[in-house]
Design a protein around this motif. Structure first.
Motif, short mmCIF file in Angstrom:
data_model
loop_
_atom_site.label_atom_id
_atom_site.label_comp_id
_atom_site.label_asym_id
_atom_site.label_seq_id
_atom_site.Cartn_x
_atom_site.Cartn_y
_atom_site.Cartn_z
N LEU A 43 0.82 -1.21 0.00
CA LEU A 43 0.00 0.00 0.00
C LEU A 43 0.85 1.26 0.00
O LEU A 43 0.54 2.24 -0.70
N ARG A 44 1.94 1.26 0.76
CA ARG A 44 2.74 2.47 0.93
C ARG A 44 3.89 2.57 -0.06
O ARG A 44 4.04 3.59 -0.76
N LEU A 47 2.32 0.81 -4.31
CA LEU A 47 1.22 1.49 -4.98
C LEU A 47 1.15 2.98 -4.62
O LEU A 47 0.58 3.76 -5.38
N TYR A 49 -0.58 4.32 -2.23
CA TYR A 49 -1.94 4.70 -1.84
C TYR A 49 -1.99 5.30 -0.44
O TYR A 49 -2.97 5.97 -0.09
N VAL A 50 -0.98 5.04 0.39
CA VAL A 50 -0.90 5.64 1.73
C VAL A 50 0.53 6.09 1.95
O VAL A 50 1.46 5.63 1.29
N GLU A 55 -2.29 5.91 8.03
CA GLU A 55 -3.19 6.02 6.88
C GLU A 55 -3.62 4.64 6.40
O GLU A 55 -4.77 4.46 5.97
N ALA A 59 -7.49 3.25 6.04
CA ALA A 59 -8.02 2.69 4.79
C ALA A 59 -8.58 1.29 5.02
O ALA A 59 -9.65 0.93 4.51
N ILE A 65 -10.59 -2.94 1.14
CA ILE A 65 -9.46 -3.69 0.61
C ILE A 65 -9.65 -5.16 0.95
O ILE A 65 -9.83 -5.52 2.11
N PHE A 87 -9.35 -3.57 -4.62
CA PHE A 87 -9.67 -2.26 -4.04
C PHE A 87 -11.04 -1.89 -4.57
O PHE A 87 -11.17 -1.38 -5.70
N ARG A 90 -11.87 1.78 -5.69
CA ARG A 90 -11.14 2.17 -6.91
C ARG A 90 -11.49 1.28 -8.10
O ARG A 90 -11.11 1.58 -9.23
N GLU A 92 -10.14 -1.59 -8.67
CA GLU A 92 -8.85 -2.08 -9.14
C GLU A 92 -8.60 -3.47 -8.55
O GLU A 92 -8.91 -3.72 -7.38
#
Length: 242
Positions: A43-44, A47, A49-50, A55, A59, A65, A87, A90, A92
């Motif tokens: 995630l961090r 991607l 995303y955070v 964060e 999420a 997720i 996700f 999104r 995705e």
């Protein structure tokens, strides 16, 4: 117990740069053993995303997720080979797949393909009641009828919602397969020959490359049988986890 791990000691399949910082997050106990990558890293660091663990927790608390069809709330939950990450907000979807360097990558999928995941059969035993229990590479277990023709080394596609087997790829000469570890990790080919050894050494497998006339050889443990759907996905743009 610390929730950090030295970057220099993480498995080669982890998508982290070993020399940027001293520590990274440590995966919780769970599927995939020591090779499982903490979800927070994806995630961090992959991607984007955070930006932080805080964060990521926020999420995950939104139940948006999912891994293999189930909502995830733990940012240290290990993610590994062939897992499906969705996700929902999104829209995705990704499959975790090894690249040619052995690192795990995220392959984009459509929603239909994300409804099931691939698993290699690594164990098979009889259980009370006359059924047979199959154990997949990530620890998932399935009960099948005693007269089923599933064998250790075969691959199954399993529905994420109901656990039903929707496809079966036998481990045999002529089958399409991919190497998931070793120097040929990520390469796809047709199994030309399975060389059975009479000693304790692992069997060797010779494959003809899917995208050319070359052949390559690896050990049986590294081989997973697949079908053309995985080749099509692999040829699309892949987001490398680094």
């Amino acid at each position: 117990m610390t929730n950090h791990q030295k970057r220099l000691s993480v498995p080669k399949s982890w998508p982290v740069e070993r020399k940027e910082e001293m520590f990274t997050v440590k995966a919780d106990a769970g599927p995939h053993g020591e090779s499982g990558v903490p979800l927070l890293i994806l995630l961090r660091d992959v991607l984007g995303y955070v930006d932080s663990r805080k964060e990521a927790r926020y999420a995950l608390n939104q139940d948006s997720i999912h891994i293999n069809g189930k909502a995830v709330s733990d940012e240290e939950r290990p993610v590994g080979m062939f897992d499906i990450i969705a996700f929902s907000e999104r829209e995705e979807y990704y499959r975790v797949f090894p690249d040619e360097g052995g690192r795990l990558t995220l392959t984009p999928l459509d929603a239909d393909s994300a409804g099931s995941k691939l698993g290699k059969i690594e164990g098979k035993r009889n259980v009370p009641g006359g059924d047979v229990q199959l154990t997949l590479h990530d620890g998932q277990t399935l009960l099948v009828e005693d007269d089923s023709d599933y064998s250790v080394g075969d691959s199954l596609v399993v529905g994420n919602e109901d656990g039903d087997i929707v496809a079966h790829f036998e481990y045999e000469e002529g089958a399409l397969a991919t190497a998931v570890a070793g120097k040929h990790a990520g390469q796809i080919g047709t199994i030309e020959e399975i060389q059975v050894t009479k000693s304790s050494s692992p069997n060797d497998v010779i494959l003809s490359a899917y995208d050319g006339d070359d052949t390559f050889e690896t050990v049986e443990e590294y081989i997973v049988t697949i079908d053309e759907n995985f080749v099509d996905a692999d040829e699309e743009e892949m987001n490398e986890l680094d």
